[in-house]
Design an enzyme around this catalytic site. Structure first.
Site, PDB file in Angstrom:
ATOM      1  N   HIS A  48       0.870  -1.204  -0.046  1.00  0.00           N
ATOM      2  CA  HIS A  48      -0.012   0.013  -0.049  1.00  0.00           C
ATOM      3  C   HIS A  48       0.663   1.342   0.170  1.00  0.00           C
ATOM      4  CE1 HIS A  48      -3.983  -1.906   0.505  1.00  0.00           C
ATOM      5  NE2 HIS A  48      -3.296  -2.688   1.375  1.00  0.00           N
ATOM      6  N   ALA A 176      -7.813  -5.026   8.599  1.00  0.00           N
ATOM      7  CA  ALA A 176      -8.542  -4.195   7.850  1.00  0.00           C
ATOM      8  C   ALA A 176      -9.554  -4.631   6.695  1.00  0.00           C
ATOM      9  CB  ALA A 176      -7.687  -2.841   7.322  1.00  0.00           C
ATOM     10  N   ASP A 177      -8.810  -5.556   5.908  1.00  0.00           N
ATOM     11  CA  ASP A 177      -9.454  -6.388   5.048  1.00  0.00           C
ATOM     12  C   ASP A 177     -10.303  -7.459   5.668  1.00  0.00           C
ATOM     13  OD1 ASP A 177      -8.684  -5.079   2.410  1.00  0.00           O
ATOM     14  OD2 ASP A 177      -6.757  -5.632   3.038  1.00  0.00           O
TER      15      ASP A 177
END
EC number: 4.1.3.39
Length: 258
Positions: A48, A176-177
């Site tokens: 990211h 998060a995912d």
């Protein structure tokens, strides 16, 4: 010259707690600041963050000067060519995102190993110090630490099978995912997500592998450690910088307009 021993891999195998920090700025100068902070490991984020091979290389070089701090790298994907390139740079510990099945985990392991046990391509590179580690091709497989990310509902359903794959050293829970996959995007603190995270940490530990996780929330980090997490990243450079600069500006804005 002797091929370097992977102290991080050894610590995970022994179940020794490793506290880390996430590097998302993509900058060697700030990485070196963090390398001297006292963390056991730093994660160079290639998924990211705005990275390329040369920025990752520069960070590996500066962190390498700090013997008590280990550099791990998250690759952008499980692509075998990308994995080869990151290993050739000298990364000894890789974090591979979005691994949902045991077959995918096994493919990652093969990408990290030289033949006959794997498919990693052979080439003169920094990892072998351009041939100055004479036994590198024979020793590299044992020193590469392979950590896969479980970050979907599908991955959780296959968690034991993933963890039990030979050559997997740890399983990192991508909160998060995972929250998005479970129907709570942007809300990893939701009770259902937290229950899934804690359960996953314990299941990975029970399977004999090291569970890991990232959170900038200190109370959650302590909770994850109490539930079996072995390696925990407790902050992110971008998050810390944004939070602290905003707080500092806000404090002085109050002074300026009082």
């Amino acid at each position: 010259m002797q091929s370097p021993i992977n102290s991080f891999k050894k610590a995970l195998a022994e179940g020794r707690t490793q506290i880390g920090f996430w590097l998302a700025l993509g900058d060697a100068y700030s990485a070196e600041v963090c390398a001297g902070a006292g963390f056991d490991w730093l994660l160079i984020d290639g998924e990211h963050a705005p990275q390329d091979l040369r920025s990752v290389l520069a960070q590996l070089q500066v962190i390498g000067a700090y013997r008590d701090c280990h550099a791990a790298v998250r690759v952008p994907s499980a692509d075998t060519t990308v994995i080869k390139q990151y290993l050739d740079l000298g990364a000894q510990s890789l974090l591979v995102p979005m691994v949902d099945t045991a077959d995918e985990a096994a493919a990652v392991v093969r990408a990290c190993r030289y033949p006959p046990g794997g498919i990693r391509g052979v080439g003169g590179a920094r990892a072998s110090r351009w041939g100055r580690y004479p036994r590198y091709l024979h020793e590299a497989d044992e020193q590469v630490c392979v950590v896969v990310q479980a970050e979907t509902a599908l991955a959780l359903s296959n968690l034991e099978a993933i963890a039990e794959v030979d050559g997997i050293d740890g399983v990192f829970i991508g909160t998060a995912d995972l929250a998005a996959s479970l129907g709570f995007p942007g809300n990893p603190a939701h009770p259902e997500v937290q229950d899934a995270i804690l359960d996953a940490l314990q299941r990975v530990r029970a399977a004999g592998k090291a569970p890991g996780v990232l959170t900038p929330v200190e109370d959650l980090a302590q909770k994850y450690l109490a539930h079996g997490a072995v390696f925990v990243a407790v902050g992110i450079d971008t998050h810390l910088l944004a939070k602290q600069t905003s707080a500092l500006a806000a404090r002085f804005a109050q002074v300026a307009y009082s």
